[in-house]
Design a protein around this motif. Structure first.
Motif, PDB file in Angstrom:
ATOM      1  N   GLY A  42       0.826  -1.203   0.000  1.00 27.88           N
ATOM      2  CA  GLY A  42       0.000   0.000   0.000  1.00 27.88           C
ATOM      3  C   GLY A  42       0.862   1.256   0.000  1.00 27.88           C
ATOM      4  N   GLN A  43       1.894   1.254   0.824  1.00 29.20           N
ATOM      5  CA  GLN A  43       2.830   2.379   0.839  1.00 29.20           C
ATOM      6  C   GLN A  43       3.563   2.506  -0.490  1.00 29.20           C
ATOM      7  N   PHE A  44       3.910   1.349  -1.054  1.00 23.66           N
ATOM      8  CA  PHE A  44       4.612   1.379  -2.331  1.00 23.66           C
ATOM      9  C   PHE A  44       3.728   1.968  -3.428  1.00 23.66           C
ATOM     10  N   LEU A  45       2.440   1.632  -3.407  1.00 27.70           N
ATOM     11  CA  LEU A  45       1.502   2.194  -4.378  1.00 27.70           C
ATOM     12  C   LEU A  45       1.443   3.711  -4.243  1.00 27.70           C
ATOM     13  N   GLU A  46       1.404   4.201  -3.036  1.00 21.79           N
ATOM     14  CA  GLU A  46       1.379   5.657  -2.827  1.00 21.79           C
ATOM     15  C   GLU A  46       2.661   6.296  -3.363  1.00 21.79           C
ATOM     16  N   PHE A  47       3.779   5.624  -3.161  1.00 23.50           N
ATOM     17  CA  PHE A  47       5.055   6.122  -3.686  1.00 23.50           C
ATOM     18  C   PHE A  47       5.006   6.201  -5.214  1.00 23.50           C
ATOM     19  N   LEU A  48       4.449   5.155  -5.853  1.00 25.32           N
ATOM     20  CA  LEU A  48       4.343   5.158  -7.315  1.00 25.32           C
ATOM     21  C   LEU A  48       3.442   6.290  -7.799  1.00 25.32           C
ATOM     22  N   LYS A  49       2.349   6.525  -7.094  1.00 27.50           N
ATOM     23  CA  LYS A  49       1.441   7.608  -7.490  1.00 27.50           C
ATOM     24  C   LYS A  49       2.150   8.952  -7.464  1.00 27.50           C
ATOM     25  N   LYS A  50       2.957   9.182  -6.443  1.00 28.33           N
ATOM     26  CA  LYS A  50       3.676  10.455  -6.321  1.00 28.33           C
ATOM     27  C   LYS A  50       4.643  10.654  -7.474  1.00 28.33           C
ATOM     28  N   HIS A  51       5.075   9.561  -8.060  1.00 30.39           N
ATOM     29  CA  HIS A  51       6.037   9.645  -9.161  1.00 30.39           C
ATOM     30  C   HIS A  51       5.409   9.258 -10.503  1.00 30.39           C
ATOM     31  N   LYS A  52       4.090   9.399 -10.597  1.00 34.23           N
ATOM     32  CA  LYS A  52       3.356   9.205 -11.859  1.00 34.23           C
ATOM     33  C   LYS A  52       3.639   7.843 -12.484  1.00 34.23           C
ATOM     34  N   SER A  53       3.663   6.821 -11.633  1.00 39.15           N
ATOM     35  CA  SER A  53       4.009   5.477 -12.116  1.00 39.15           C
ATOM     36  C   SER A  53       3.032   4.414 -11.631  1.00 39.15           C
ATOM     37  N   GLU A  54       1.824   4.816 -11.291  1.00 35.90           N
ATOM     38  CA  GLU A  54       0.849   3.866 -10.763  1.00 35.90           C
ATOM     39  C   GLU A  54       0.581   2.712 -11.733  1.00 35.90           C
ATOM     40  N   HIS A  55       0.729   2.989 -13.026  1.00 38.47           N
ATOM     41  CA  HIS A  55       0.388   1.985 -14.040  1.00 38.47           C
ATOM     42  C   HIS A  55       1.252   0.719 -13.955  1.00 38.47           C
ATOM     43  N   VAL A  56       2.449   0.820 -13.348  1.00 38.71           N
ATOM     44  CA  VAL A  56       3.328  -0.354 -13.310  1.00 38.71           C
ATOM     45  C   VAL A  56       2.992  -1.298 -12.157  1.00 38.71           C
ATOM     46  N   PHE A  57       2.099  -0.875 -11.257  1.00 40.11           N
ATOM     47  CA  PHE A  57       1.788  -1.715 -10.099  1.00 40.11           C
ATOM     48  C   PHE A  57       1.242  -3.073 -10.537  1.00 40.11           C
ATOM     49  N   GLN A  58       0.268  -3.051 -11.449  1.00 45.45           N
ATOM     50  CA  GLN A  58      -0.304  -4.318 -11.911  1.00 45.45           C
ATOM     51  C   GLN A  58       0.710  -5.122 -12.712  1.00 45.45           C
TER      52      GLN A  58
END
Length: 292
Positions: free
Chosen positions: A264-280
């Motif tokens: 969950g924290q990692f997802l928030e980190f990705l969002k801050k760096h415009k990279s949410e799309h790589v989570f899946q």
């Protein structure tokens, strides 16, 4: 024209046979996975259902004039020769700028081949014929022509997944290599371990080869993003340095260090760096499922 994966793999085995006949001495060709060719043969014979690993190897080239050794790293995608071959040459006799220009020229040469053409042997011949100018001609290396200055560069971002990253010496190596090459991104330690590296294509590929060679087996590049640019790529970076990412973890903190990072924290980190799309892509889980 296109070809099936099996047809491509058959062509790859033929080319490997040629290469082993050209370089018969022990150590001249080093396979990343010594069983890769066996896995491919079993796949072609129908004895293996899963797609075999890609053929990855390093050829040690001895250039006679001037006396220099160049290691050529080769990665054959499953659809090669209809997909682009990945090549990277390195030598202790070349500084970073010389090596960069050598690989740019080699890549440009390989792009002249038509889809379906085997080209590893041609790449080897090109290095043997042209490497001397990059070793000897300093002016050519440090004063590229106006036409060369206009050539577009490839900015790359690689998302690398490992089962875990714990060891202190490995973590230090990852950070040292990243900072030495001038790439940006992060290394998330724990279980799983995630590395993002971004910068010029040549630097990212050298980072990837260096950290995994010779024996890091449980690691893969899950996703890579490439953008053509005429500039230095600074406006394309999502990260401003290369740092270790430490998040909260849960699980057993005992001798096994078998603890999982807080996704969950990692997802928030990705969002801050415009990279949410790589989570899946990394985990096979949609971010909205994690949030629900």
């Amino acid at each position: 024209m296109s070809a099936s994966v099996k047809e491509c793999l058959q062509l790859q085995l033929l080319e490997m046979e040629m290469l082993f006949s050209m370089f018969p001495n022990q150590g001249e060709i080093k396979l990343e996975d010594v069983n890769a060719l066996t896995h491919i043969k079993r796949y072609l014979e129908g004895k293996r259902e899963a797609l075999p690993p890609k053929i990855e190897f390093v050829i040690a080239l001895q250039i006679e004039e001037p006396k220099v050794k160049i290691d050529l790293q080769v990665i054959m995608p499953h659809s090669y020769p209809y997909a682009a071959l990945q090549l990277f040459g390195r030598s202790s006799e070349l500084d970073r700028q010389q090596q960069l220009l050598l690989n740019k020229s080699l890549t440009s040469y390989i792009k002249t081949f038509d889809a379906g053409e085997l080209c590893v042997c041609a790449a080897i011949q090109w290095i043997q014929d042209n490497s001397a100018s990059y070793v000897l001609n300093k002016k050519h290396v440090y004063e590229p022509s106006a036409q060369e200055k206009q050539v577009k560069n490839t900015f790359r971002r690689m998302w690398i997944y490992s089962h875990h990253i714990y060891q202190q010496d490995l973590r230090k190596k990852i950070l040292d290599v990243g900072r030495k090459l001038g790439v940006t991104g992060f290394c998330m330690t724990g279980k799983p371990g995630i590395i993002c590296v971004e910068g010029f294509k040549e630097h990212c590929e050298e980072f990837w080869h260096t950290i995994r060679y010779p024996n890091w087996k449980h690691i893969s590049c899950k996703h890579a993003e490439s953008i053509e640019t005429e500039g230095n790529g600074e406006d394309l970076r999502l990260f401003h340095s290369f740092e270790e990412l430490l998040l909260e973890a849960h699980g057993d903190y005992g001798l096994r260090n078998d603890y999982h990072m807080n996704l969950g924290q990692f997802l928030e980190f990705l969002k801050k760096h415009k990279s949410e799309h790589v989570f899946q892509i990394l985990f096979g889980i949609e971010s909205k499922n994690l949030e629900s």
